[in-house]
Design an enzyme around this catalytic site. Structure first.
Site, PDB file in Angstrom:
ATOM      1  N   CYS A 143       8.668  31.098  78.628  1.00  0.00           N
ATOM      2  CA  CYS A 143       9.951  30.705  78.051  1.00  0.00           C
ATOM      3  C   CYS A 143       9.767  29.376  77.327  1.00  0.00           C
ATOM      4  CB  CYS A 143      10.998  30.567  79.158  1.00  0.00           C
ATOM      5  SG  CYS A 143      12.615  30.035  78.567  1.00  0.00           S
ATOM      6  N   HIS A 179      15.441  38.981  78.865  1.00  0.00           N
ATOM      7  CA  HIS A 179      15.190  37.543  78.973  1.00  0.00           C
ATOM      8  C   HIS A 179      16.252  36.754  78.200  1.00  0.00           C
ATOM      9  CE1 HIS A 179      12.133  34.108  79.154  1.00  0.00           C
ATOM     10  NE2 HIS A 179      13.048  33.658  78.305  1.00  0.00           N
ATOM     11  N   GLU A 180      16.567  37.197  76.974  1.00  0.00           N
ATOM     12  CA  GLU A 180      17.527  36.446  76.142  1.00  0.00           C
ATOM     13  C   GLU A 180      18.957  36.586  76.653  1.00  0.00           C
ATOM     14  OE1 GLU A 180      16.312  34.315  74.273  1.00  0.00           O
ATOM     15  OE2 GLU A 180      14.309  35.176  74.439  1.00  0.00           O
ATOM     16  N   HIS A 211      19.530  34.337  79.450  1.00  0.00           N
ATOM     17  CA  HIS A 211      19.781  32.955  79.018  1.00  0.00           C
ATOM     18  C   HIS A 211      21.277  32.712  78.786  1.00  0.00           C
ATOM     19  CE1 HIS A 211      16.124  30.654  78.506  1.00  0.00           C
ATOM     20  NE2 HIS A 211      15.521  31.602  77.826  1.00  0.00           N
TER      21      HIS A 211
HETATM   22 NI    NI Z   1      13.477  31.789  77.438  1.00  0.00          NI
END
Ligand code: NI
Length: 223
Positions: free
Chosen positions: A121, A163-164, A167
């Site tokens: 990341c 993953h995004e 976030h």
């Molecule tokens: Ni990330």
């Protein structure tokens, strides 16, 4: 400068690192009607340039200090580095044209169908670790024009999306990582790149949550 000018270094945004609370609180949903504003269009363009320069395959607005539900994704040969054809195939890593997701949600298509790989990341510099992710997800939300999105992603693209979207909800891969797999990028390159995840699991003492049926080597994709 106008929206149509190509990105320059002045367009690069500062990426915030873990420890900043903006990465840990849920981002605000956007009003799709705001996407036509020159301000948001410029932000999307700058996020694309910042992601490419990092380099990364995804960037969420909280990572540049904006607590809004906006993320950009892009993957392709220029980001595949030293991955062999076999390694790329093992990851199901296919080119992903530049994609914008607004207010996205994902759901897995089969909770038992998960795959583990090292990932990284941009907001957790210098580290990489093994994360089990859904192999296929359905994503709903909006695109950069405010049009509804209802898409299926598989393989590495599904990993990037999860993953995004995480976030945008204050979740970092560190919350899902096999903690004993965490490696510095240097140690990853020296010890685990090109080796199977099973060897990494044995060497570092973590349990692979998912079934690894091939001798897959690993590679970092910073999101
Ligand atoms: Ni990330």
């Amino acid at each position: 400068m106008s929206d149509e000018d190509p990105p320059s270094d002045e367009d690069l945004l500062t990426i915030v690192a873990c420890g900043d609370p903006v990465l840990r609180r849920p981002a605000d949903p956007m009003d799709p009607a705001d996407l036509a504003s020159s301000e948001i269009r410029r932000l999307v363009s700058k996020m694309q340039a910042t992601m490419a320069a990092a380099p990364g395959v995804g960037l969420a607005a909280p990572q540049i200090g904006e607590a809004i539900q906006l993320a950009v994704l892009e993957d392709g040969p220029e980001r595949w580095g030293a991955l062999t054809e076999q390694e790329r195939a093992f990851r199901e890593r296919e080119a992903l044209p530049f994609t914008v997701l607004v207010n996205p949600r994902y759901e897995s298509l089969d909770d038992r169908d998960q795959v583990s790989f090292f990932e990284g990341c941009l907001s957790v510099p210098g580290l990489t670790g093994v994360v089990a992710r859904h192999r296929r997800v359905r994503v709903t939300g909006f695109d950069e024009r405010g049009e509804p999105v209802d898409r299926y992603f598989a393989g590495w693209q599904a990993r990037i999306v999860q993953h995004e979207v995480d976030h945008l909800h204050g979740v970092l891969y560190l919350d899902r990582v096999e903690t004993r797999s965490l490696s510095t990028v240097d140690n990853y390159a020296r010890r685990w790149a090109g080796r199977s995840l099973r060897e990494a699991a044995e060497g570092l003492g973590f349990v692979l949550a998912t079934q690894i049926t091939q001798a897959g080597a690993s590679a970092i994709a910073s999101d």
